[in-house]
Design a protein around this motif. Structure first.
Motif, PDB file in Angstrom:
ATOM      1  N   PHE A  30       0.839  -1.191   0.000  1.00 20.76           N
ATOM      2  CA  PHE A  30       0.000   0.000   0.000  1.00 20.76           C
ATOM      3  C   PHE A  30       0.876   1.244   0.000  1.00 20.76           C
ATOM      4  N   GLY A  31       0.423   2.273  -0.709  1.00 19.85           N
ATOM      5  CA  GLY A  31       1.149   3.530  -0.744  1.00 19.85           C
ATOM      6  C   GLY A  31       0.622   4.400  -1.860  1.00 19.85           C
ATOM      7  N   PRO A  32       1.026   5.659  -1.905  1.00 19.92           N
ATOM      8  CA  PRO A  32       0.552   6.565  -2.950  1.00 19.92           C
ATOM      9  C   PRO A  32       1.096   6.165  -4.318  1.00 19.92           C
ATOM     10  N   SER A  33       0.512   6.733  -5.358  1.00 17.23           N
ATOM     11  CA  SER A  33       0.996   6.481  -6.718  1.00 17.23           C
ATOM     12  C   SER A  33       2.467   6.883  -6.816  1.00 17.23           C
ATOM     13  N   LEU A 206       4.502   1.575   1.631  1.00 20.87           N
ATOM     14  CA  LEU A 206       5.601   2.108   0.830  1.00 20.87           C
ATOM     15  C   LEU A 206       5.430   3.598   0.587  1.00 20.87           C
ATOM     16  N   ASP A 207       6.557   4.290   0.469  1.00 24.71           N
ATOM     17  CA  ASP A 207       6.542   5.697   0.068  1.00 24.71           C
ATOM     18  C   ASP A 207       7.890   6.030  -0.560  1.00 24.71           C
ATOM     19  N   LEU A 212       8.003   2.144   4.826  1.00 27.55           N
ATOM     20  CA  LEU A 212       7.818   2.965   6.015  1.00 27.55           C
ATOM     21  C   LEU A 212       7.428   2.135   7.220  1.00 27.55           C
ATOM     22  N   ARG A 213       6.637   1.088   6.989  1.00 31.59           N
ATOM     23  CA  ARG A 213       6.171   0.252   8.084  1.00 31.59           C
ATOM     24  C   ARG A 213       5.659  -1.043   7.489  1.00 31.59           C
ATOM     25  N   SER A 214       5.857  -2.156   8.182  1.00 28.16           N
ATOM     26  CA  SER A 214       5.297  -3.429   7.760  1.00 28.16           C
ATOM     27  C   SER A 214       4.944  -4.240   8.992  1.00 28.16           C
ATOM     28  N   GLY A 215       3.931  -5.100   8.848  1.00 26.35           N
ATOM     29  CA  GLY A 215       3.504  -5.927   9.962  1.00 26.35           C
ATOM     30  C   GLY A 215       2.048  -6.299   9.826  1.00 26.35           C
ATOM     31  N   THR A 226       1.479   6.641  10.690  1.00 27.33           N
ATOM     32  CA  THR A 226       1.230   6.344   9.278  1.00 27.33           C
ATOM     33  C   THR A 226      -0.010   7.061   8.746  1.00 27.33           C
ATOM     34  N   VAL A 227      -0.626   7.888   9.589  1.00 28.75           N
ATOM     35  CA  VAL A 227      -1.878   8.543   9.191  1.00 28.75           C
ATOM     36  C   VAL A 227      -1.689   9.399   7.943  1.00 28.75           C
ATOM     37  N   ARG A 228      -0.585  10.108   7.842  1.00 30.12           N
ATOM     38  CA  ARG A 228      -0.374  10.985   6.688  1.00 30.12           C
ATOM     39  C   ARG A 228      -0.368  10.192   5.394  1.00 30.12           C
ATOM     40  N   GLN A 229       0.266   9.002   5.401  1.00 29.60           N
ATOM     41  CA  GLN A 229       0.301   8.174   4.197  1.00 29.60           C
ATOM     42  C   GLN A 229      -1.082   7.586   3.888  1.00 29.60           C
ATOM     43  N   LEU A 230      -1.842   7.242   4.934  1.00 28.09           N
ATOM     44  CA  LEU A 230      -3.161   6.661   4.728  1.00 28.09           C
ATOM     45  C   LEU A 230      -4.179   7.705   4.306  1.00 28.09           C
TER      46      LEU A 230
END
Length: 362
Positions: A30-33, A206-207, A212-215, A226-230
């Motif tokens: 998951f992540g932005p384009s 991903l960014d 950035l984070r996994s789990g 991670t709110v900003r990415q979501l």
């Protein structure tokens, strides 16, 4: 069976450098384009050769620059499902499905045409032509064709992106069945938080080409960092629940680790496991137990993190039982209530705020 990868690759607009593992279940990228999601999945499939690194599937290196290993796609035994079904228009559904079996190892057990058709709800479509199918039906046939090739892993690159909301709702239950009834690990690319929250057992965020984070999905999606990415409007939490009762007034009662929830009636039996997504903007934080309140869902919680935003808001992470909840409130409210880690509060959730699309099987 699992996949582990550690690769680097220079793209025209960013440098990819990722390392993570894919356990059984659905792992969502998951992540932005432009964050590198499709680049990663193409590297796993063999459609792209990374500059350096290694990819290990079920203990076997399918790519390793130090060992000079780079198996071609057809030898990796992976099933790839694209945004569009890519079915053969001149073949019936049954013949499209059987085409996948042509690539299956004959000396290994695998699912039958009948079992795959039943799993994906396409038994009645076998004699139909692809041109007569809906978008959701085409995707289910494409998934079935991939399964019948007996892959060691499934790759799905935004398989619902081309579908409208009704067609997405049509196919999501079948993806949940695929997750729950097979042992094949699935690497799933998506840009939809709601999709990831409903389907994923683990998440890789991903960014700009980095992890950035996994789990586990519940942990990653409820992490305030991670709110900003979501996206603020999509930030929220995923709770595992069990259905305990259906009431005459049209509400279903569920048990979560922190207490009880009442949601609009769910068409599932008592005892069934489910998962519920609750948006941060749909939670009110109370400093004491509210009384004479219309909201039915009130969970005791403890503040674990207070994450200030760039504007007037803050994101509060709370622990309720073994679950984590996110709430988005104003900085003024947080200061007035003196919210800080360790504070005991109550999370107030409106039953009607939880959409049916935010409820999935578990």
């Amino acid at each position: 069976m699992s996949l582990s990868l550690e690769i680097t690759h220079q793209m025209p607009d960013f440098s990819l450098s990722v390392s993570f593992e894919v356990p059984p279940g659905i792992t969502a990228l998951f992540g932005p384009s432009g964050s590198g999601k499709t680049t990663v999945i193409n590297a796993v499939s063999g459609l792209l050769k990374p500059d350096a690194g290694r990819i290990i599937l079920a203990g076997e290196p399918i790519f390793d620059t130090s060992l000079r290993i780079n198996l071609p796609p057809h030898k990796r035994r992976l099933g790839y499902v694209f945004q569009d079904g890519r079915l053969f228009p001149h073949l019936s559904v049954e013949k499209n499905l059987l085409y996948g079996q042509r690539f299956a190892p004959q000396d290994e057990p695998g699912p039958s045409l009948e079992s795959v058709s039943e799993l994906l709800g396409i038994s009645s479509l076998l004699q139909r032509a692809p041109g007569s199918l809906s978008g959701g039906e085409k995707q289910r046939v494409a998934i079935g064709r991939a399964l019948l090739s007996r892959p060691r892993m499934l790759l799905m690159d935004e398989p619902l992106a081309a579908l409208d909301e009704p067609r997405k709702e049509e196919i999501l239950p079948y993806l949940e069945r695929l997750r729950d009834q097979t042992v094949i690990p699935i690497l799933y690319v998506s840009h939809s938080v709601a999709e990831v929250a409903r389907l994923a057992t683990s998440v890789v965020l991903l960014d700009k080409g980095s992890v950035l984070r996994s789990g586990p999905a519940e942990q990653v999606l409820s992490d305030p960092t991670t709110v900003r990415q979501l996206g603020l409007r999509q930030a929220g939490s995923v709770l595992s629940a069990a259905i305990t009762a259906h009431h005459a007034d049209g509400l279903t009662e569920l048990t979560v680790s922190g207490g009880t929830l009442f949601l609009p009636k769910m068409d599932r039996p008592v005892g069934a496991k489910t998962r519920v997504r609750i948006l941060a903007q749909d939670i009110i934080v109370a400093g004491s137990l509210p009384r004479d309140l219309s909201a039915l869902n009130i969970l005791p919680a403890e503040v674990t993190t207070v994450q200030p935003g760039s504007g007037p808001g803050v994101v509060i992470q709370m622990r309720s039982g073994s679950d984590h909840l996110l709430a988005r409130i104003t900085r003024r409210s947080a200061e007035k209530m003196r919210l800080k880690p360790g504070a005991h509060v109550f999370a107030v959730i409106k039953a009607v705020s939880v959409a049916r699309t935010d409820i999935g099987t578990r």
